[in-house]
Enzyme design. Structure first.
Site, PDB file in Angstrom:
ATOM      1  N   HIS A 229       0.836  -1.195   0.000  1.00 17.43           N
ATOM      2  CA  HIS A 229       0.000   0.000   0.000  1.00 17.43           C
ATOM      3  C   HIS A 229       0.878   1.255   0.000  1.00 17.43           C
ATOM      4  O   HIS A 229       1.680   1.447   0.909  1.00 17.43           O
ATOM      5  CB  HIS A 229      -0.913   0.025   1.233  1.00 17.43           C
ATOM      6  CG  HIS A 229      -2.108  -0.867   1.114  1.00 17.43           C
ATOM      7  ND1 HIS A 229      -3.250  -0.668   1.824  1.00 17.43           N
ATOM      8  CD2 HIS A 229      -2.321  -1.976   0.355  1.00 17.43           C
ATOM      9  CE1 HIS A 229      -4.153  -1.587   1.502  1.00 17.43           C
ATOM     10  NE2 HIS A 229      -3.592  -2.416   0.614  1.00 17.43           N
TER      11      HIS A 229
ATOM     12  N   LYS B 104       0.857  -0.007  15.064  1.00 20.27           N
ATOM     13  CA  LYS B 104       2.234  -0.089  15.557  1.00 20.27           C
ATOM     14  C   LYS B 104       2.526  -1.270  16.475  1.00 20.27           C
ATOM     15  O   LYS B 104       3.688  -1.586  16.713  1.00 20.27           O
ATOM     16  CB  LYS B 104       2.573   1.211  16.299  1.00 20.27           C
ATOM     17  CG  LYS B 104       2.656   2.412  15.381  1.00 20.27           C
ATOM     18  CD  LYS B 104       3.721   2.222  14.329  1.00 20.27           C
ATOM     19  CE  LYS B 104       3.561   3.183  13.162  1.00 20.27           C
ATOM     20  NZ  LYS B 104       4.103   2.607  11.925  1.00 20.27           N
TER      21      LYS B 104
ATOM     22  N   TYR C 257       4.037   6.574  10.046  1.00 25.63           N
ATOM     23  CA  TYR C 257       3.222   5.421   9.652  1.00 25.63           C
ATOM     24  C   TYR C 257       4.069   4.340   8.962  1.00 25.63           C
ATOM     25  O   TYR C 257       3.880   3.148   9.213  1.00 25.63           O
ATOM     26  CB  TYR C 257       2.088   5.868   8.718  1.00 25.63           C
ATOM     27  CG  TYR C 257       0.953   4.868   8.598  1.00 25.63           C
ATOM     28  CD1 TYR C 257       0.899   3.952   7.545  1.00 25.63           C
ATOM     29  CD2 TYR C 257      -0.056   4.818   9.560  1.00 25.63           C
ATOM     30  CE1 TYR C 257      -0.126   3.023   7.447  1.00 25.63           C
ATOM     31  CE2 TYR C 257      -1.098   3.887   9.468  1.00 25.63           C
ATOM     32  CZ  TYR C 257      -1.125   2.997   8.403  1.00 25.63           C
ATOM     33  OH  TYR C 257      -2.135   2.084   8.313  1.00 25.63           O
TER      34      TYR C 257
HETATM   35  P1  FAS Z   1       1.634 -11.544  22.227  1.00 26.27           P
HETATM   36  O1  FAS Z   1       0.658 -11.110  23.285  1.00 26.27           O
HETATM   37  O2  FAS Z   1       1.201 -11.651  20.817  1.00 26.27           O
HETATM   38  O3  FAS Z   1       2.232 -12.985  22.614  1.00 26.27           O
HETATM   39  C1  FAS Z   1       2.557 -13.281  23.952  1.00 26.27           C
HETATM   40  C2  FAS Z   1       2.536 -14.788  24.118  1.00 26.27           C
HETATM   41  O4  FAS Z   1       2.951 -15.096  25.456  1.00 26.27           O
HETATM   42  C3  FAS Z   1       1.145 -15.383  23.940  1.00 26.27           C
HETATM   43  O5  FAS Z   1       1.176 -16.439  23.008  1.00 26.27           O
HETATM   44  C4  FAS Z   1       0.765 -15.871  25.330  1.00 26.27           C
HETATM   45  O6  FAS Z   1       0.011 -17.085  25.297  1.00 26.27           O
HETATM   46  C5  FAS Z   1       2.121 -16.103  25.975  1.00 26.27           C
HETATM   47  N1  FAS Z   1       2.091 -15.973  27.439  1.00 26.27           N
HETATM   48  C6  FAS Z   1       1.466 -15.047  28.190  1.00 26.27           C
HETATM   49  N2  FAS Z   1       1.682 -15.282  29.504  1.00 26.27           N
HETATM   50  C7  FAS Z   1       2.473 -16.390  29.575  1.00 26.27           C
HETATM   51  C8  FAS Z   1       3.027 -17.130  30.646  1.00 26.27           C
HETATM   52  N3  FAS Z   1       2.815 -16.780  31.906  1.00 26.27           N
HETATM   53  N4  FAS Z   1       3.781 -18.218  30.346  1.00 26.27           N
HETATM   54  C9  FAS Z   1       4.001 -18.577  29.055  1.00 26.27           C
HETATM   55  N5  FAS Z   1       3.501 -17.914  27.990  1.00 26.27           N
HETATM   56  C10 FAS Z   1       2.742 -16.827  28.263  1.00 26.27           C
HETATM   57  N6  FAS Z   1      -1.260  -4.470  16.736  1.00 26.27           N
HETATM   58  C11 FAS Z   1      -1.318  -3.847  15.546  1.00 26.27           C
HETATM   59  O7  FAS Z   1      -0.273  -3.428  15.031  1.00 26.27           O
HETATM   60  N7  FAS Z   1      -2.517  -3.693  14.890  1.00 26.27           N
HETATM   61  C12 FAS Z   1      -3.695  -4.183  15.420  1.00 26.27           C
HETATM   62  O8  FAS Z   1      -4.756  -4.052  14.818  1.00 26.27           O
HETATM   63  C13 FAS Z   1      -3.667  -4.843  16.659  1.00 26.27           C
HETATM   64  N8  FAS Z   1      -4.815  -5.359  17.194  1.00 26.27           N
HETATM   65  C14 FAS Z   1      -4.751  -5.992  18.406  1.00 26.27           C
HETATM   66  C15 FAS Z   1      -5.906  -6.545  18.991  1.00 26.27           C
HETATM   67  C16 FAS Z   1      -5.842  -7.187  20.227  1.00 26.27           C
HETATM   68  C17 FAS Z   1      -7.089  -7.775  20.856  1.00 26.27           C
HETATM   69  C18 FAS Z   1      -4.621  -7.273  20.919  1.00 26.27           C
HETATM   70  C19 FAS Z   1      -4.537  -7.923  22.291  1.00 26.27           C
HETATM   71  C20 FAS Z   1      -3.471  -6.734  20.347  1.00 26.27           C
HETATM   72  C21 FAS Z   1      -3.527  -6.108  19.078  1.00 26.27           C
HETATM   73  N9  FAS Z   1      -2.381  -5.583  18.478  1.00 26.27           N
HETATM   74  C22 FAS Z   1      -2.412  -4.965  17.290  1.00 26.27           C
HETATM   75  C23 FAS Z   1      -1.118  -5.683  19.123  1.00 26.27           C
HETATM   76  C24 FAS Z   1      -0.565  -7.072  18.879  1.00 26.27           C
HETATM   77  O9  FAS Z   1      -0.479  -7.301  17.512  1.00 26.27           O
HETATM   78  C25 FAS Z   1       0.744  -7.170  19.607  1.00 26.27           C
HETATM   79  O10 FAS Z   1       1.542  -6.018  19.393  1.00 26.27           O
HETATM   80  C26 FAS Z   1       1.544  -8.383  19.231  1.00 26.27           C
HETATM   81  O11 FAS Z   1       0.741  -9.517  19.387  1.00 26.27           O
HETATM   82  C27 FAS Z   1       2.760  -8.408  20.141  1.00 26.27           C
HETATM   83  O12 FAS Z   1       3.363  -9.640  20.028  1.00 26.27           O
HETATM   84  P2  FAS Z   1       4.058 -10.311  21.310  1.00 26.27           P
HETATM   85  O13 FAS Z   1       4.949  -9.301  21.960  1.00 26.27           O
HETATM   86  O14 FAS Z   1       4.620 -11.583  20.831  1.00 26.27           O
HETATM   87  O15 FAS Z   1       2.871 -10.549  22.363  1.00 26.27           O
HETATM   88  C1  PHB Z   2      -5.868  -4.241  10.775  1.00 24.66           C
HETATM   89  O1  PHB Z   2      -6.160  -5.093  11.656  1.00 24.66           O
HETATM   90  O2  PHB Z   2      -5.940  -4.482   9.560  1.00 24.66           O
HETATM   91  C2  PHB Z   2      -5.412  -2.873  11.219  1.00 24.66           C
HETATM   92  C3  PHB Z   2      -5.542  -2.522  12.563  1.00 24.66           C
HETATM   93  C4  PHB Z   2      -5.115  -1.261  12.973  1.00 24.66           C
HETATM   94  C5  PHB Z   2      -4.568  -0.389  12.037  1.00 24.66           C
HETATM   95  C6  PHB Z   2      -4.425  -0.754  10.705  1.00 24.66           C
HETATM   96  C7  PHB Z   2      -4.863  -2.015  10.297  1.00 24.66           C
HETATM   97  O3  PHB Z   2      -4.159   0.852  12.433  1.00 24.66           O
END
Ligand code: FAS
Ligand code: PHB
Length: 393
Positions: free
Chosen positions: A76, A300, A387
């Site tokens: 994009h 992010k 961005y």
């Molecule tokens: P994660 O949370 O992905 O992974 C952590 C891992 O550790 C999990 O698999 C968990 O099971 C494990 N864990 C936790 N506690 C533990 C323990 N005690 N023992 C062992 N394992 C354990 N980011 C974007 O850029 N755009 C988005 O649209 C977006 N939407 C999101 C929506 C939601 C609902 C959430 C929660 C996050 C969103 N994020 C988004 C942010 C997300 O993408 C995170 O930045 C990303 O998953 C970060 O990755 P990790 O640091 O690996 O953490």
């Molecule tokens: C997506 O889930 O596609 C997404 C979420 C947040 C953004 C952009 C894209 O800011």
């Protein structure tokens, strides 16, 4: 007696942070063990991020897991900001010479898991009672149970990649750990629907009813969000109610191309800004959501996690090669970038959402900032360079 294991780096968490770290370290022969309280299917099933910065693409290429990303990802060159139906395109390519790639976090996680399993990575899934100990010693340990059996891993370093609700951050003493937080007074209701996206690029919309985001996962699968009450439940939002609100907030011009349908995923995410300092304590390192959270407005979260892992993997690889400069400066270097990305995510969230406490004055400030961005190349460029992703350091 606990079952004993030994490794160079024990990684707590098999989300994108932990998986990418294990992949990058494995490529230089550094041994890791990866722990997760869930299993692969559960982790892959989480629907989260959708937009990758070029730096994230570079890291996945370096990790050797970018083949499907290049085949299926959508490049994009821009995105739109809309205010009460007035649309303004942020031309990333013209303003920065760069772009972003739309490729779901779910797919990134699958690609990383495929690579780690192909490399016979040692995982422990579905574990409980994870306790990092001896963090200040040169042989820290991670204790845990699995199916009732006790285990202990002795290692050189622990990587806390266990997300916002993990145990790693809590292992840092309260008199050392500093946290900073802003909880937003609303959430995001997100759906997935197998319909072509309403536009070929993302649209971030501010409307008197609230924020809306039109995103996608492919040219046939759309990912849409609307701002909702922090107290809302998914059951409060039928598809019909969602589509009516979504079309209203996008405005008639954009909504003219909207193809609705039955959602097959619907979830509500809370929004917060959060930072924990430091990102190192003894031989424990924090990375990704374990150390920081950003509201998803700036796309992010995943990208910031990957940036941490690019810095942490370099630090550990250089350490084992005899150079401790990067390991000694990891926390400071990572946090310097984290705070700048927190600022951008907070700024765009403040611009694009309806805040219950906002007076008519604040709403006019939002509109004035939008008008300034549309009329000023400098203002648009500032948005664009954040961005596409700030430099790693
Ligand atoms: P994660 O949370 O992905 O992974 C952590 C891992 O550790 C999990 O698999 C968990 O099971 C494990 N864990 C936790 N506690 C533990 C323990 N005690 N023992 C062992 N394992 C354990 N980011 C974007 O850029 N755009 C988005 O649209 C977006 N939407 C999101 C929506 C939601 C609902 C959430 C929660 C996050 C969103 N994020 C988004 C942010 C997300 O993408 C995170 O930045 C990303 O998953 C970060 O990755 P990790 O640091 O690996 O953490
Ligand atoms: C997506 O889930 O596609 C997404 C979420 C947040 C953004 C952009 C894209 O800011």
């Amino acid at each position: 007696m606990p079952q004993r294991h030994k490794t160079q780096v024990c990684i707590i968490g098999a989300g994108p942070s932990g998986l990418l770290l294990s992949q990058l370290l494995a490529k230089t022969g550094i041994h890791t063990i990866v722990l997760d309280r869930k299993d692969r299917a559960y982790i892959e099933g989480r629907v989260r991020a959708g937009v990758l910065e070029q730096g994230t693409v570079d890291a996945l290429e370096q990790a050797g897991v970018a083949e499907r990303l290049h085949a299926e990802g959508l490049t994009h060159d821009g995105f739109e900001l809309a205010f009460d139906g007035v649309r303004h395109r942020i031309d990333l390519k013209a303003l920065t010479g760069s772009a972003v790639v739309v490729y779901g976090q779910t797919e990134v996680t699958k690609d990383l898991f495929d690579a780690r399993f192909a490399d016979n990575q040692q995982f422990f899934f579905n574990i409980d009672d994870v306790v990092p100990t001896e963090l200040k010693s040169d042989q820290p340990q991670v204790h845990f149970t699995q199916d009732g059996a006790q285990h202990v891993i002795t290692c050189d370093y622990i990587a806390g990649c266990d997300g916002f609700r993990g145990v790693s951050r809590a292992a840092i003493p309260n008199d050392v750990l500093k946290t900073f937080e802003r909880v937003y007074p609303f959430g995001w209701l997100g759906i997935l629907v197998d319909q072509p996206p309403v536009s070929h690029e993302l649209i971030y919309a501010n409307h008197a009813h609230g924020f809306a985001l039109a995103s996608m996962r492919s040219e046939t699968r759309s990912r849409y969000y609307i701002q909702c009450e922090a107290t809302d439940c998914v059951s409060d939002w039928s598809d019909d109610r969602f589509w009516e609100e979504f079309a209203t907030r996008l405005g008639p011009d954009a909504a003219a191309n909207l193809q609705t349908g039955a959602s097959f995923e619907k979830s509500i995410a809370p929004l917060r800004s959060f930072v924990a300092e430091p990102m190192r304590y003894g031989n424990l390192f924090l990375a990704g959501d374990a150390a920081h959270i950003v509201p998803p407005t700036g796309a992010k979260g995943l990208n910031l996690a990957v940036a941490d892992i690019r810095l942490l993997s370099r630090a550990l690889i250089e350490h084992y090669a005899g150079n401790d400069h990067y390991i000694d400066t990891y926390s400071e270097t990572a946090l310097n970038r984290v705070w700048k990305v927190e600022r951008f995510s907070w700024q765009l969230s403040t611009l694009m959402h309806q805040f219950p406490e906002n007076s008519p004055f604040e709403r006019r400030m939002q509109r004035a900032e939008f008008d300034y961005i549309t009329e000023s190349e400098a203002a648009s460029k500032a948005i664009a360079e954040n961005y596409i992703g700030l430099p790693l350091e």
